[in-house]
Design an enzyme around this catalytic site. Structure first.
Site, PDB file in Angstrom:
ATOM      1  CG  HIS A   1      -0.354   0.105   2.525  1.00  0.00           C
ATOM      2  ND1 HIS A   1       0.127   1.283   3.054  1.00  0.00           N
ATOM      3  CD2 HIS A   1      -0.137  -0.842   3.486  1.00  0.00           C
ATOM      4  CE1 HIS A   1       0.603   1.072   4.268  1.00  0.00           C
ATOM      5  NE2 HIS A   1       0.461  -0.219   4.549  1.00  0.00           N
TER       6      HIS A   1
ATOM      7  CB  CYS B   1       1.872  -3.333   5.115  1.00  0.00           C
ATOM      8  SG  CYS B   1       0.256  -3.754   5.791  1.00  0.00           S
TER       9      CYS B   1
END
Length: 426
Positions: free
Chosen positions: A345, A363
């Site tokens: 992301h 992440c």
């Protein structure tokens, strides 16, 4: 990195198209996308048998031999709607034609398995219905044999499993998209071989494959030894309607889907360099700096696939036990990799350390510009391999079919897998 859990609700009789839960790095939520499928897996290749609803007709004038034995036996009652038709020719031989008709004269379409073991109706039989099967075959002595059987299917059972298929009809996926079947409750180990024989996958161009069971029988993955060839058509049928299980339940329905595999787009992330390399059609096209999970919340090492894409969403990890990992943050260009909450992301707040230091909650952080560039090019099913982190990817935490070698993968099959993978059943 948050705890890993799977809480998706299973639905029995309906085909669901719900979106996956998206609550951020470290979340433990999941909602399933259920659709349907159509063709083989798990059976070893054998000489092609020509048979079907209008299979080969015996040669005119051929000598007639003793009647062959048809299964289900004549007069059989309460047969499952998953029933297949088989026959035994006295002295051995090959079935050449199967004709199955329902009371009232409606003809049932179907195909003979490649190994000649049985004839499979192309759709579930109807509950509480009388059928007549007429089977013709040729013995090893050249004689023609014929037999018939009239049987009745059972009433619709009250206790059924829920099932799902993660594949949308007519959609295009990345080269690492596995066929994912899901069951609730899970399929008992003693029943998995019988269920797997009814889970059909066909690919064009042909690519042998295998099934792998995990999660106490709640999931099964199908893949080939290598990533799918770009342009492949995958046709799936989970022919489970009415199949009896040892726990007293029955399969709920057949699910079918035909999907396409698109171009090759492969991402690789090396923790040592803190960089992602992107390969399109096998050619390196871009290198991107990244920031992975810090030591207390490391990213998972292994091969994952993009499972869901959200152009804009909110990560909410307030249910995490560690206060330091609780936050609510708006996120752009989020691409889910695990059920446990790992994503690729946009992370403009970490752009200053991307390529140099890990600061995320598990992440793969990239810059806003690079996140947009990736988001515009990826498909569901595109692979990403992360190496060199402190955590190994947990089997089943996402679509992890490719995070093991082929030799390891086939060990999870409930049926023997020939070298190189199983051919289609038909």
């Amino acid at each position: 990195m948050g705890r890993f859990a799977r809480t998706g609700a299973m639905v029995g009789a309906l085909v669901l198209t719900a979106s996956l839960a998206l609550t951020g790095c470290g979340d433990d939520q999941k909602k399933a996308e259920f659709v349907g499928g159509n063709q083989p897996a798990g059976a070893s290749a054998a000489p092609e048998t020509t048979a079907g609803p209008t299979g080969s007709t015996p040669t005119a004038g051929a000598a007639a031999g003793p009647a062959l034995q048809v299964s289900p036996a004549d007069g059989a009652q309460k047969r499952p709607v998953s029933t297949e038709i088989s026959a035994k020719i006295p002295g051995g031989g090959k079935v050449s034609e199967v004709v199955l008709t329902a009371a009232g004269g409606d003809k049932v379409e179907g195909l003979m398995r490649r190994d000649g073991s049985s004839w499979v109706p192309s759709s579930p039989l109807k509950y509480g219905t009388r059928y007549t099967a007429t089977v013709t075959g040729t013995g090893t002595d050249g004689q023609t044999h014929q037999g018939s059987s009239t049987f009745t299917t059972m009433a619709k059972p009250k206790s059924m499993i829920g099932s799902g298929l993660y594949l949308f009809d007519g959609k295009t996926y990345g080269v690492a998209m596995p066929v994912v079947a899901e069951f609730s409750p899970g399929i008992p180990e003693k029943d998995r071989a019988a269920v797997q024989k009814r889970m059909f996958v066909r690919t064009d161009p042909p690519q042998p494959g295998a099934w792998h069971w995990l999660y106490n029988g709640t999931q099964a993955y199908y893949r080939a030894p290598e990533y799918w060839q770009p342009g492949t058509t995958i046709t799936v049928r989970l022919a489970l309607a009415g199949i009896p299980l040892s726990n007293g339940r029955y399969g709920n329905l057949d699910r079918t889907a035909t999907a396409k595999i698109g171009r090759s787009f492969v991402m690789k992330v090396d923790n040592a360099t803190k960089k992602m390399t992107v390969f399109e059609g096998g050619v390196l096209t871009r290198t991107l700096p990244v920031s992975l999970g810090k030591k207390s919340t490391p990213s998972s090492s292994g091969t994952m696939v993009v499972m869901e894409k959200k152009e804009s969403t909110v990560f909410d990890t307030r249910d995490e036990p560690d206060p330091d990992n609780q936050y609510v943050t708006k996120i752009d260009f989020a691409q889910r990799l695990t059920w446990g909450g790992e994503y690729i992301h946009s992370a403009p707040w970490s752009e200053g350390v991307q390529g140099r230091r890990n600061v995320s909650h598990g992440c793969v952080n990239v810059s806003a510009a690079n996140a947009k560039w990736l988001f515009e090019r990826t498909l569901i099913g595109d692979p990403i391999t992360v190496t060199g982190t402190e955590r190994k990817l947990v089997p089943g935490n996402g679509w992890t079919a490719w995070s093991m070698s082929w030799s390891e993968f086939v060990k999870g099959s409930a049926l023997p897998v020939p070298d190189g993978g199983a051919e289609p059943a038909f």
